[in-house]
Design an enzyme around this catalytic site. Structure first.
Site, PDB file in Angstrom:
ATOM      1  N   GLY A 128      -5.747   1.364   9.690  1.00 41.13           N
ATOM      2  CA  GLY A 128      -5.007   2.617   9.781  1.00 41.13           C
ATOM      3  C   GLY A 128      -5.159   3.472   8.546  1.00 41.13           C
ATOM      4  N   ASN A 129      -5.302   2.828   7.383  1.00 34.89           N
ATOM      5  CA  ASN A 129      -5.503   3.577   6.146  1.00 34.89           C
ATOM      6  C   ASN A 129      -6.850   4.283   6.116  1.00 34.89           C
ATOM      7  OD1 ASN A 129      -3.043   3.092   4.672  1.00 34.89           O
ATOM      8  ND2 ASN A 129      -3.694   0.964   4.446  1.00 34.89           N
TER       9      ASN A 129
ATOM     10  N   LYS B 100       5.293  -6.893   5.692  1.00 37.24           N
ATOM     11  CA  LYS B 100       4.171  -6.064   6.140  1.00 37.24           C
ATOM     12  C   LYS B 100       4.397  -4.616   5.715  1.00 37.24           C
ATOM     13  CE  LYS B 100       0.447  -4.979   8.495  1.00 37.24           C
ATOM     14  NZ  LYS B 100      -0.896  -5.463   8.096  1.00 37.24           N
TER      15      LYS B 100
ATOM     16  N   LYS C 145      -3.011  -6.213  12.254  1.00 34.41           N
ATOM     17  CA  LYS C 145      -4.137  -5.782  13.074  1.00 34.41           C
ATOM     18  C   LYS C 145      -5.317  -6.743  12.993  1.00 34.41           C
ATOM     19  CE  LYS C 145      -6.835  -3.398  10.980  1.00 34.41           C
ATOM     20  NZ  LYS C 145      -8.018  -3.626  10.096  1.00 34.41           N
TER      21      LYS C 145
ATOM     22  N   LYS D  45      -8.113  -9.782   5.795  1.00 31.60           N
ATOM     23  CA  LYS D  45      -9.381  -9.554   6.483  1.00 31.60           C
ATOM     24  C   LYS D  45     -10.245 -10.810   6.450  1.00 31.60           C
ATOM     25  CE  LYS D  45      -9.364  -4.596   5.470  1.00 31.60           C
ATOM     26  NZ  LYS D  45      -7.924  -4.589   5.171  1.00 31.60           N
TER      27      LYS D  45
END
Length: 373
Positions: A62-63, A180, A265, A327
């Site tokens: 999103g960033n 989060k 995500k 990630k």
């Protein structure tokens, strides 16, 4: 698309994973009798590296939609999506069936902040509906931008967005310990003032500033996996699992109820990729490759690493908790549970080079696995 799949329709193991059932994704064997009759040529096995049926899940943050503080408006975010869409279409041109997932941390934060400002004039927006709102808005951005990019390249392919729910455990410890980050970055003074005024939990996010914190329970199952897989199998470029999916809990009789939480995500994307039996999980980020000892004189960029090496670096603290570590952990989860699966981190502008094996940080289960697609 706003579709749902009955949660009782799949056989999931006690961990919520996919190991206890046949993958929901495209079949790795021959086509069905009906599919064979509908085709004028011999069908190829889904996932054959020589075919155009390789499946890739691409998890965009999103960033990544917000270049800086002066480019956070929706039109600016759409421009950023358009730039990323061109690189995703490179994957389509390389022969991948692509499912795009995306984050929504800043965008959900904007919605909640606007809601709080307007409190007393219009009803406030619960988190689950804010996540749903962003799935529609960001989904439209990607659907429109990807469709246009495909047409410019002369590629005949449909694009569709699926509103997606993610099952979580209502007793997950995360509900008691929000960790989060969502929303825009703030100074510590501003964050502490809003926390006092609005009852927020706040946290420092990777030394980039302070943000609101909310519960982020572990994803157990992507409710719409089979729908997403069917669309991908039919050649549709799918946008799904926005913001990790709308968090839902399940009642004893199988009813789903929205939860006030957000799902990571990258974790959700790994779960989707596993249950779809995808070949590749790609996480575009702000760097071409991942580094250990980042910013130090002996910094080293990572090109190709195995599971044990990646886990060792993570345990040693080389990857930032709020940035690179989730990630890397998502790729590890995927590669460990999806036999033959590959994971890569790179920046959007180098997606095509990464697919050729020229760059990116690749995590693979075995040194025998070839990187180039």
């Amino acid at each position: 698309m706003n579709t749902a799949e009955p949660p009782q329709g799949a056989n999931f193991g006690p961990s919520g994973g996919s190991e206890a059932h046949e993958p929901a994704g495209p079949s790795r064997g021959r086509a069905s009798e009906n599919e064979t009759r509908a085709s004028s040529s011999e069908p190829r096995a889904w996932g054959d590296p020589t075919s155009d049926d390789r499946v890739a899940v691409v998890a965009v943050g999103g960033n990544a939609l917000i270049r800086d503080d002066t480019h956070s408006a929706l039109n600016d975010q759409y421009d950023a999506v358009c730039a990323t869409a061109e690189h995703i279409v490179d994957m389509v041109a390389a022969g991948y069936q692509v499912v795009v997932t995306h984050g929504n941390g800043p965008q959900v934060g904007f919605i909640l902040r606007r809601s709080e400002i307007a409190d007393g004039q219009v009803p406030t927006v619960p988190v689950r509906y804010a996540v749903g709102d962003t799935q529609g808005a960001i989904g439209f951005m990607f659907q429109n931008a990807l469709g246009n990019a495909l047409r410019r390249r002369g590629i005949d392919k449909r694009v569709a967005t699926v509103v997606t729910q993610t099952l979580v455990d209502g007793n997950d410890p995360a509900f008691a310990h929000p960790d989060k980050p969502i929303g825009s970055f703030m100074t510590e003074d501003v964050a502490r003032r809003l926390a006092q005024q609005l009852g927020w939990s706040i946290m420092q996010d990777s030394n980039r500033g302070w943000r609101r914190a909310i519960a982020s329970p572990k994803p157990l199952r992507i409710v719409e996996t089979r729908i997403i897989a069917k669309l991908a199998r039919d050649g549709v470029l799918v946008i799904a699992c926005g913001g990790g999916g709308i968090a839902v809990t399940e009642t004893p009789d199988g009813q789903l109820t929205g939860a006030e939480a957000v799902v990571d995500k990258d974790r959700a994307s790994a779960l989707l990729a596993i249950d779809m039996n995808a070949d590749l999980l790609m996480i575009p980020t702000g760097v071409e490759r991942v580094a250990i000892r980042f910013g130090q004189p002996d910094q080293r960029w990572l090109d190709r690493i195995g599971i044990d090496e990646a886990e060792r670096y993570a345990a040693e603290g080389h990857f930032g908790e709020g940035s690179m570590r989730p990630k890397v952990e998502a790729l590890l989860t995927f590669v460990k549970r999806r036999r033959g699966g590959r994971g890569v981190i790179t920046n959007p502008e180098n997606i095509a080079r990464a697919l050729r094996g020229e760059t990116g940080t690749w995590i693979v289960a075995s040194e025998a696995v070839e990187i180039p697609a």
